[in-house]
Design a protein around this motif. Structure first.
Motif, PDB file in Angstrom:
ATOM      1  N   VAL A 100       4.071  -5.589 -12.910  1.00  0.00           N
ATOM      2  CA  VAL A 100       4.399  -4.152 -12.881  1.00  0.00           C
ATOM      3  C   VAL A 100       4.296  -3.620 -11.452  1.00  0.00           C
ATOM      4  CG1 VAL A 100       3.577  -1.840 -13.512  1.00  0.00           C
ATOM      5  CG2 VAL A 100       3.755  -3.616 -15.275  1.00  0.00           C
ATOM      6  N   TRP A 101       3.180  -3.903 -10.782  1.00  0.00           N
ATOM      7  CA  TRP A 101       2.966  -3.309  -9.452  1.00  0.00           C
ATOM      8  C   TRP A 101       3.731  -4.047  -8.367  1.00  0.00           C
ATOM      9  CZ3 TRP A 101       1.401   1.523  -8.846  1.00  0.00           C
ATOM     10  CH2 TRP A 101       0.838   2.135  -9.974  1.00  0.00           C
ATOM     11  N   GLU A 103       6.891  -4.902  -9.036  1.00  0.00           N
ATOM     12  CA  GLU A 103       8.154  -4.177  -9.209  1.00  0.00           C
ATOM     13  C   GLU A 103       8.057  -2.768  -8.624  1.00  0.00           C
ATOM     14  OE1 GLU A 103      11.057  -5.276 -10.418  1.00  0.00           O
ATOM     15  OE2 GLU A 103      10.282  -7.273 -10.790  1.00  0.00           O
ATOM     16  N   VAL A 104       6.907  -2.123  -8.804  1.00  0.00           N
ATOM     17  CA  VAL A 104       6.726  -0.775  -8.244  1.00  0.00           C
ATOM     18  C   VAL A 104       6.857  -0.827  -6.721  1.00  0.00           C
ATOM     19  CG1 VAL A 104       5.024   1.054  -7.824  1.00  0.00           C
ATOM     20  CG2 VAL A 104       5.340   0.152 -10.144  1.00  0.00           C
ATOM     21  N   GLN A 108       9.845   1.539  -6.007  1.00  0.00           N
ATOM     22  CA  GLN A 108       9.357   2.899  -5.719  1.00  0.00           C
ATOM     23  C   GLN A 108       8.818   2.992  -4.286  1.00  0.00           C
ATOM     24  OE1 GLN A 108       9.743   5.255  -7.999  1.00  0.00           O
ATOM     25  NE2 GLN A 108      10.059   4.099  -9.870  1.00  0.00           N
ATOM     26  N   VAL A 146       5.142   9.092  -4.430  1.00  0.00           N
ATOM     27  CA  VAL A 146       4.727   7.733  -4.793  1.00  0.00           C
ATOM     28  C   VAL A 146       3.226   7.565  -4.545  1.00  0.00           C
ATOM     29  CG1 VAL A 146       4.963   5.288  -4.200  1.00  0.00           C
ATOM     30  CG2 VAL A 146       7.010   6.729  -4.380  1.00  0.00           C
ATOM     31  N   VAL A 149       0.866   8.795  -7.204  1.00  0.00           N
ATOM     32  CA  VAL A 149       0.666   7.838  -8.315  1.00  0.00           C
ATOM     33  C   VAL A 149      -0.303   6.729  -7.873  1.00  0.00           C
ATOM     34  CG1 VAL A 149       1.799   6.183  -9.840  1.00  0.00           C
ATOM     35  CG2 VAL A 149       2.948   8.335  -9.281  1.00  0.00           C
ATOM     36  N   TYR A 150      -0.134   6.245  -6.652  1.00  0.00           N
ATOM     37  CA  TYR A 150      -1.024   5.192  -6.143  1.00  0.00           C
ATOM     38  C   TYR A 150      -2.475   5.690  -6.078  1.00  0.00           C
ATOM     39  CZ  TYR A 150       2.400   1.612  -4.785  1.00  0.00           C
ATOM     40  OH  TYR A 150       3.334   0.608  -4.798  1.00  0.00           O
TER      41      TYR A 150
END
Lengths: 218, 218
Positions: A100-101, A103-104, A108, A146, A149-150
């Motif tokens: 997931v991260w 891909e992020v 993103q 972004v 969110v991080y």
């Protein structure tokens, strides 16, 4: 045994993505420079390594790979130990968070941060193209969102995929390292958990060693 | 056991990427529609699933995931059998080729093909925005070059990663299926090995079932 080979210069962020994985697993490697400005990557010898004419390519015996994320995963999978297990593929839940991260980072984080690095460092120094401030300003707005969110994620976990360092974190190294050399680095001061994560990531021998190769503002 | 849940409508290509993996492994699932045009994906209930406000999201018990490629890999990893092994992670060389061609799909193939699908189908039907022919023409030129590489690859191997079907192939399903409904589908006639690969991919029960949901030209 002959060391594995990385085709592409260590100053390129996508090459650095591969090198940081090699440094983490402690495998001997040879970097074969490809003259990008002379378009050596479009010549038949390199097209045989990567049919799309891009860098890096990677050779391990008879196996030839391209696409830096795929190469990085190969290295971390092949040389995995109980101490250095950055894909966590034996645990589907942990492996999923690594994916997931990862891909992020691609979809993103890098889409917001990389244009700032290109505009402030790579275009001016490599091609003599001046900075397009509109692109920088728009990218900074995206990057703030972004990083919100991080910040939330890293306030709960020491690393992006959880409380273990992974390929997802390593993927952020090269472009963020370049970004920290732009006039916009202070953005990270507004995100204390992100800043602490970054400082921790940059305290590793792998990242300290490789950061010296990356492009800087002149 | 409650089935896993996919949040997002089956007509979206990124949702279809997840669904085709679920169909391949034969796991029961529930699709929870998210009203994209009403921006339901930006509301708190969905932001708790995906902090970037995008679809799909995916729930398996306590585990919540986002990013369609990460979700797809989780499904194929968790429900892997000797018969359905689409990541090949027990074999570093095979797994690397799956990763290489998964990255190629994202970074080469889709960057050329997706704009054609957006311009011909998605923008006109969902938003009433007319086709920008310049974008289509430029993308077609890029796509031809990408398909040259695919043709060479698929003349030597039945599937992209080798002589076994993998996640790399499945990733091409949704956008290519939409592309085949545009006036540009005949491009594939010039690439016989690519065309045979696509026909083979579309003969699977998973892709046949899911293709009915995907957007078409009106």
């Amino acid at each position: 045994m002959a060391p594995v080979k990385v085709f592409g210069s260590a100053g390129f962020t996508n090459v650095a993505r591969v090198l940081v994985c090699l440094e983490e697993v402690g495998v001997e490697y040879e970097v074969v420079d490809i003259d990008f400005l002379a378009k050596e990557q479009k010549k038949p010898e390199h097209l045989a390594r990567n049919p799309f004419g891009e860098i890096p390519a990677f050779q391990d015996g008879d196996l030839m790979l391209f696409e830096s994320r795929a190469i990085g995963k190969y290295i971390l999978r092949k040389y995995r130990t109980d101490e250095v297990d950055m894909l966590r593929e034996s645990n589907p839940g942990e492996a999923a968070m690594v994916d997931v991260w990862t891909e992020v980072q691609a979809n993103q984080y890098n889409k917001a941060l990389a244009p700032i690095v290109y505009e402030c460092i790579i275009y001016p120094t490599a091609y003599g193209i001046p900075t397009n401030q509109k692109v920088v300003d728009e990218s900074m707005e995206k990057l703030k969102k972004v990083l919100d969110v991080y910040e939330a994620r890293l306030s709960k976990h020491k690393y992006l995929a959880g409380n273990f360092i992974s390929f997802a974190d390593l993927n952020h190294f090269a472009f963020t390292c370049c970004f920290m050399g732009t006039p916009y680095a202070s953005l990270f001061d507004s995100f204390p958990c992100v800043k602490a994560w970054w400082k921790n990531l940059m305290s590793r021998p792998s990242t300290r060693k490789l950061s010296a190769n990356l492009p800087k503002m002149v």
